[in-house]
Design a protein around this motif. Structure first.
Motif, PDB file in Angstrom:
ATOM      1  N   LEU A  51       0.833  -1.201   0.000  1.00  0.00           N
ATOM      2  CA  LEU A  51       0.000   0.000   0.000  1.00  0.00           C
ATOM      3  C   LEU A  51       0.870   1.254   0.000  1.00  0.00           C
ATOM      4  CD1 LEU A  51      -2.802   1.182   0.031  1.00  0.00           C
ATOM      5  CD2 LEU A  51      -2.840   0.958   2.523  1.00  0.00           C
ATOM      6  N   ALA A  57      -4.350   1.487  -4.980  1.00  0.00           N
ATOM      7  CA  ALA A  57      -4.875   0.124  -4.913  1.00  0.00           C
ATOM      8  C   ALA A  57      -6.369   0.148  -5.254  1.00  0.00           C
ATOM      9  CB  ALA A  57      -4.660  -0.447  -3.515  1.00  0.00           C
ATOM     10  N   LEU A  72     -16.152  -0.950  -1.723  1.00  0.00           N
ATOM     11  CA  LEU A  72     -15.366  -1.483  -0.616  1.00  0.00           C
ATOM     12  C   LEU A  72     -16.185  -2.440   0.246  1.00  0.00           C
ATOM     13  CD1 LEU A  72     -12.619  -1.426   0.713  1.00  0.00           C
ATOM     14  CD2 LEU A  72     -13.333   0.567   2.047  1.00  0.00           C
ATOM     15  N   LEU A 118      -7.816  -6.802  -2.620  1.00  0.00           N
ATOM     16  CA  LEU A 118      -7.278  -5.495  -3.006  1.00  0.00           C
ATOM     17  C   LEU A 118      -6.228  -5.738  -4.088  1.00  0.00           C
ATOM     18  CD1 LEU A 118      -8.004  -2.674  -1.894  1.00  0.00           C
ATOM     19  CD2 LEU A 118      -5.918  -2.765  -0.519  1.00  0.00           C
ATOM     20  N   ILE A 156      -8.673  -8.906   1.296  1.00  0.00           N
ATOM     21  CA  ILE A 156      -8.922  -7.659   2.017  1.00  0.00           C
ATOM     22  C   ILE A 156      -9.112  -7.895   3.515  1.00  0.00           C
ATOM     23  CG2 ILE A 156     -11.449  -7.536   1.950  1.00  0.00           C
ATOM     24  CD1 ILE A 156     -10.979  -4.620   0.816  1.00  0.00           C
ATOM     25  N   VAL A 162      -6.562  -5.539   6.328  1.00  0.00           N
ATOM     26  CA  VAL A 162      -6.241  -4.700   5.177  1.00  0.00           C
ATOM     27  C   VAL A 162      -7.354  -3.700   4.900  1.00  0.00           C
ATOM     28  CG1 VAL A 162      -5.808  -4.718   2.681  1.00  0.00           C
ATOM     29  CG2 VAL A 162      -4.768  -6.473   4.144  1.00  0.00           C
ATOM     30  N   ARG A 163      -8.604  -4.131   5.009  1.00  0.00           N
ATOM     31  CA  ARG A 163      -9.723  -3.239   4.721  1.00  0.00           C
ATOM     32  C   ARG A 163      -9.698  -2.011   5.638  1.00  0.00           C
ATOM     33  NH1 ARG A 163     -15.004  -5.121   2.794  1.00  0.00           N
ATOM     34  NH2 ARG A 163     -14.584  -7.084   3.866  1.00  0.00           N
ATOM     35  N   TYR A 194      -6.795   0.299   4.584  1.00  0.00           N
ATOM     36  CA  TYR A 194      -7.132   0.976   3.328  1.00  0.00           C
ATOM     37  C   TYR A 194      -8.208   2.041   3.561  1.00  0.00           C
ATOM     38  CZ  TYR A 194      -8.745   1.524  -1.519  1.00  0.00           C
ATOM     39  OH  TYR A 194      -9.100   2.039  -2.742  1.00  0.00           O
ATOM     40  N   TRP A 234      -6.758   5.139   5.142  1.00  0.00           N
ATOM     41  CA  TRP A 234      -6.042   5.958   4.164  1.00  0.00           C
ATOM     42  C   TRP A 234      -7.016   6.751   3.294  1.00  0.00           C
ATOM     43  CZ3 TRP A 234      -1.884   8.400   2.921  1.00  0.00           C
ATOM     44  CH2 TRP A 234      -1.686   8.834   1.610  1.00  0.00           C
TER      45      TRP A 234
END
Length: 398
Positions: A13, A23, A38, A44, A56, A72-73, A76, A79
């Motif tokens: 990422l 991504a 999402l 991802l 994810i 990860v979700r 992400y 961000w």
């Protein structure tokens, strides 16, 4: 979780952000899978890494007090929402979790505390090379968290191998400083013992009753100190203009273009506290997302003299608050300091800047701003030293 992984999600990422190739959430593990919302995404995809796809829901090396490996979700999502205010970030997370359930998906987005989110965003965008919340990759100590392309270990996809073949190989300290053969310098320690005096102990170690014992915090990373701003609309200093004021010594009206962030950080060299690197400060307008221990990191509170600012503080009574934390009042030059500020005690630094007039922002027209800023930083640094801030330690109680 294991601190080593073949394709590390955090590094991927960070690299995608650096390469300006965002991504993409997808609903299938295939590289050619189309983008998906999402809430419905299961993976991802990273275009910068030859469309590498990762789950994810996979855990990452980002560790919080509430979860060992934030998925990860959640990383992400944090961000994507890096520039929104804390209440909006929390509300968006709740909406997304509802959409995930409606779509029949599993897992959820974890809310990160404001310090955790700021630390993550700062690391992902490359503004910092270290993070107190990211576990280093196995065998790389702290260096694996820095996000270099060569930090990915294990077997590499042939398409990635073609990309990695162009990276510049960096030598380790043995090859750069000492050649190929490591040298044993352990004998130097015995020779140096006579010349090196024992460092004074941090106050925290004295509570253990053994003045000769090394500080238990000496090996820990010093947390970032926190400065609280006034959320009042009448405040001359807000998140929109505080960075230019504290870092550049230049005052501009707060109604000008802002950062769009709910928090930010500034850096300042404080050689009496840390001669080797600047100190990074976190700035935020309210303590709504504070954990109890965050109050030990507050080094200054900017105020306009309105007591309602402190209703959600640890110390709600201003006189009590300013026994623990340095206060800063900034008003217009020539105006009287509010009686409330005067009545709150001598622990409030009162400063004044020249009134803003059209054309007064040109170079050289606001030369006294820097003098005001230097006075504020001098007071903050003196207060931090008195409270126990050191190169490798922060106070355990203020």
């Amino acid at each position: 979780m294991a601190a080593s992984t073949e394709h590390d999600p955090l590094l991927l990422l960070r690299q995608s952000i650096s390469a300006n190739k965002p991504a993409i959430p997808v609903s299938a593990p295939e590289p050619a899978a189309p983008a998906a919302p999402l809430a419905q995404a299961t993976h991802l995809r990273f275009p910068h890494a030859a469309d590498l796809v990762i789950p994810i829901a996979a855990p990452t090396r980002f560790v919080t007090s509430a979860e060992k490996g934030v998925n990860v979700r959640s990383i992400y999502f944090a961000w994507l929402n890096r520039e929104v205010a804390i209440p909006e970030y929390n509300a968006s997370a709740a909406r997304l979790n509802g959409e995930i359930k409606e779509a029949g998906g599993s897992g959820e987005v974890r809310n990160l505390a404001f310090v955790e989110r700021l630390d993550l965003i700062t690391w992902l965008e490359g503004a910092s090379e270290e993070s107190e919340y990211i576990t280093p990759l196995e065998g790389e100590k702290g260096e694996g968290a820095k996000g270099g392309v060569g930090a990915l270990s294990g077997k590499v996809d042939p398409r990635l191998a073609a990309i990695y073949s162009h990276e510049r190989r960096m030598g380790d300290r043995n090859s750069v400083l000492r050649g190929a053969k490591p040298t044993d310098f352990s004998h130097v320690r015995k020779l140096a013992t006579v010349f090196v005096q024992r460092k004074p102990q941090h106050p925290a170690s004295s509570s253990l009753g053994d003045p000769s014992a090394p500080s238990s915090r000496s090996a820990a990373r010093r947390p970032d100190p926190i400065i609280l701003l006034s959320p009042s609309a009448s405040s001359l200093l807000r998140l929109a203009n505080i960075r230019a004021f504290l870092e550049e010594g230049r005052f501009t009206p707060p109604e000008g273009p802002g950062t769009g962030a709910s928090m930010l950080h500034v850096t300042r060299a404080m050689r009496d506290i840390d001669p080797s690197r600047p100190v990074r400060f976190i700035l935020v307008e309210g303590p709504e997302q504070f954990k109890p221990e965050y109050w030990n990191r507050v080094v200054a509170v900017f105020t306009t003299g309105q007591a309602w600012q402190f209703k959600s503080y640890k110390w709600t009574a201003p006189p009590e608050l300013f026994k623990h934390v340095l206060g800063v009042y900034v008003g217009w030059r020539g105006d009287k300091v509010p009686d409330t500020v005067v009545g709150w005690g001598h622990r409030i630094v009162t400063c004044a800047v020249d009134r803003w007039r059209e054309g007064s922002g040109v170079e050289g027209a606001r030369f006294r701003d820097k003098e005001v800023v230097e006075g504020i930083w001098k007071a903050i640094e003196a207060n931090m030293r008195a409270k126990g801030w050191r190169k490798d330690a922060a106070p355990v109680r203020i």
